[in-house]
Design a protein around this motif. Structure first.
Motif, mmCIF file in Angstrom:
data_model
loop_
_atom_site.group_PDB
_atom_site.id
_atom_site.type_symbol
_atom_site.label_atom_id
_atom_site.label_comp_id
_atom_site.label_asym_id
_atom_site.label_seq_id
_atom_site.Cartn_x
_atom_site.Cartn_y
_atom_site.Cartn_z
ATOM 1 N N VAL A 28 34.832 15.265 -5.414
ATOM 2 C CA VAL A 28 34.740 14.755 -6.783
ATOM 3 C C VAL A 28 35.979 13.942 -7.125
ATOM 4 O O VAL A 28 35.901 12.848 -7.700
ATOM 5 N N ALA A 29 37.151 14.447 -6.755
ATOM 6 C CA ALA A 29 38.407 13.742 -7.026
ATOM 7 C C ALA A 29 38.462 12.400 -6.293
ATOM 8 O O ALA A 29 39.058 11.432 -6.795
ATOM 9 N N ALA A 30 37.821 12.337 -5.119
ATOM 10 C CA ALA A 30 37.830 11.098 -4.330
ATOM 11 C C ALA A 30 36.673 10.173 -4.692
ATOM 12 O O ALA A 30 36.534 9.100 -4.103
ATOM 13 N N GLY A 31 35.825 10.575 -5.635
ATOM 14 C CA GLY A 31 34.696 9.749 -6.034
ATOM 15 C C GLY A 31 33.528 9.788 -5.076
ATOM 16 O O GLY A 31 32.632 8.947 -5.144
ATOM 17 N N GLN A 32 33.497 10.780 -4.187
ATOM 18 C CA GLN A 32 32.408 10.892 -3.213
ATOM 19 C C GLN A 32 31.251 11.745 -3.726
ATOM 20 O O GLN A 32 30.173 11.762 -3.127
ATOM 21 N N LEU A 33 31.473 12.471 -4.826
ATOM 22 C CA LEU A 33 30.477 13.375 -5.366
ATOM 23 C C LEU A 33 30.553 13.315 -6.884
ATOM 24 O O LEU A 33 31.645 13.197 -7.450
ATOM 25 N N ASP A 34 29.400 13.397 -7.538
ATOM 26 C CA ASP A 34 29.380 13.257 -8.986
ATOM 27 C C ASP A 34 29.950 14.468 -9.714
ATOM 28 O O ASP A 34 30.639 14.329 -10.731
ATOM 29 N N ARG A 35 29.695 15.679 -9.191
ATOM 30 C CA ARG A 35 30.146 16.894 -9.866
ATOM 31 C C ARG A 35 30.105 18.070 -8.909
ATOM 32 O O ARG A 35 29.417 18.039 -7.881
ATOM 33 N N GLU A 36 30.847 19.116 -9.251
ATOM 34 C CA GLU A 36 30.774 20.360 -8.495
ATOM 35 C C GLU A 36 29.499 21.113 -8.859
ATOM 36 O O GLU A 36 29.063 21.089 -10.002
ATOM 37 N N ARG A 37 28.918 21.774 -7.891
ATOM 38 C CA ARG A 37 27.762 22.625 -8.149
ATOM 39 C C ARG A 37 28.242 23.996 -8.597
ATOM 40 O O ARG A 37 29.280 24.476 -8.174
ATOM 41 N N SER A 38 27.471 24.642 -9.456
ATOM 42 C CA SER A 38 27.856 25.959 -9.968
ATOM 43 C C SER A 38 27.699 27.023 -8.883
ATOM 44 O O SER A 38 26.946 26.840 -7.917
ATOM 45 N N VAL A 39 28.407 28.126 -9.070
ATOM 46 C CA VAL A 39 28.315 29.227 -8.111
ATOM 47 C C VAL A 39 26.878 29.743 -8.024
ATOM 48 O O VAL A 39 26.358 29.979 -6.929
ATOM 49 N N GLY A 40 26.234 29.915 -9.174
ATOM 50 C CA GLY A 40 24.858 30.411 -9.181
ATOM 51 C C GLY A 40 23.912 29.500 -8.441
ATOM 52 O O GLY A 40 23.032 29.974 -7.694
ATOM 53 N N ALA A 41 24.063 28.189 -8.631
ATOM 54 C CA ALA A 41 23.187 27.234 -7.948
ATOM 55 C C ALA A 41 23.403 27.284 -6.441
ATOM 56 O O ALA A 41 22.431 27.259 -5.659
ATOM 57 N N LEU A 42 24.649 27.369 -6.008
ATOM 58 C CA LEU A 42 24.948 27.400 -4.579
ATOM 59 C C LEU A 42 24.385 28.659 -3.927
ATOM 60 O O LEU A 42 23.829 28.603 -2.825
ATOM 61 N N ILE A 43 24.515 29.800 -4.605
ATOM 62 C CA ILE A 43 23.973 31.041 -4.063
ATOM 63 C C ILE A 43 22.443 30.958 -3.982
ATOM 64 O O ILE A 43 21.831 31.336 -2.972
ATOM 65 N N GLY A 44 21.808 30.456 -5.051
ATOM 66 C CA GLY A 44 20.360 30.335 -5.056
ATOM 67 C C GLY A 44 19.857 29.436 -3.945
ATOM 68 O O GLY A 44 18.906 29.798 -3.225
#
Length: 296
Positions: free
Chosen positions: A203-219
């Protein structure tokens, strides 16, 4: 179980390498750690050698018939070298899965690297569901050989459900539940924390729009491993039951490619993107993603 733990170990190793995709990509062009100097390799090895492999040995010594899918009835049925080989290969397969995925990520094929764990879970569940004789699920849901021997070759649906329900109160199932409480939080913590660390940098390097939430990643972790693997295995088992191995295997592979693995349209590709992993080949600028999509 002996027949699937080596496949599962490969899946664990590959999945953990996938979780560190951004970190492995970042080190690609210079100042790169060797695999054995990487903290991610060390953490993966500790998990595989200290948590995963001992759990398999515990089950083998406690429930030898169940752990061998009802092939060996007592521990003395197996030679010592086989017991040692089982403990060793649970670890070496984890190393292999991590190494193959790391190699693919650092050569611009992160999606193919991710697919290593998808392949592993599909194979893992196929052995449990179908096995070598179409009775894999009967072997799994039997506490011991004496119970397995009472299964009819083609049980009714209600009979199968009743036997499966009985298995959940068995010592084997209770032992697995305790092990799950220990192993699952460990692998989820490592996977999610590595993913979020990599996403933060992306995200800091502009390669990704946003971080995914912990819940979403686990799901999506459960969808990408357990759900996709189990549905693929059940589908393959049903097809093979109806048309046999020679016709069923090609049909299953074609359906799996177009429905699960194919870049851009498969279910696995969708899960991969939901994990916030690189939409392009590793090392390519994010601005070129549309022109250079990741491919198998």
């Amino acid at each position: 179980m002996v027949q699937v733990d080596v496949i599962w170990g490969y899946g664990f190793g590959s999945g953990l390498a996938t979780a560190a995709t951004y970190q492995l990509t970042k080190r690609r062009d210079g100042g790169q750690d060797t695999m054995w100097a990487s903290k991610y390799t060390t953490a993966m090895l500790l998990f595989i050698a200290v948590a995963f492999a001992p759990s398999g040995l515990w089950l083998l010594f406690s429930f030898p018939d169940w752990e061998t899918m009802q092939v060996a009835h007592v521990l003395s049925d197996m030679p010592v070298w086989l017991l040692v080989a089982f403990g060793v290969t649970s670890i070496t397969q984890g190393i292999l899965g991590f190494a193959v995925t790391r190699w693919l990520v650092q050569r611009g094929k992160p999606y193919l690297g991710y697919l290593q764990s998808v392949f592993a879970y599909a194979g893992f569940f196929f052995v449990l569901v179908h096995g070598w004789d179409g009775r894999g699920y009967q072997r799994f849901f039997s506490e011991g050989y004496e119970v397995f021997a009472t299964w009819p070759a083609s049980p009714t649906f209600s009979d199968a459900l009743s036997r499966i329900g009985d298995w959940f109160s068995s010592p084997v199932a209770l032992t697995l539940a305790v092990m799950t409480v220990i192993l699952l939080p460990l692998v989820l913590w490592m996977t999610v924390s590595w993913l979020r660390d990599g996403q933060r940098t992306a995200v800091a390097a502009g390669q990704l729009d946003r971080e995914r939430s912990v819940g979403a990643l686990i799901g999506w972790y459960f969808v990408g491993t357990w759900v996709v693997g189990l549905i693929t295995a059940i589908t393959a088992s049903v097809i093979i039951h109806f048309v046999g191995w020679w016709i069923g295997v090609p049909i299953t592979l074609a359906l799996a490619y177009f429905g699960v693995f194919r870049t851009g349209t498969g279910v696995a590709w969708h899960v991969y993107r939901q994990w916030g992993l690189p939409p392009q080949q590793a090392g390519q600028p994010a601005a070129n993603a549309a022109r250079h999509p990741a491919s198998v």
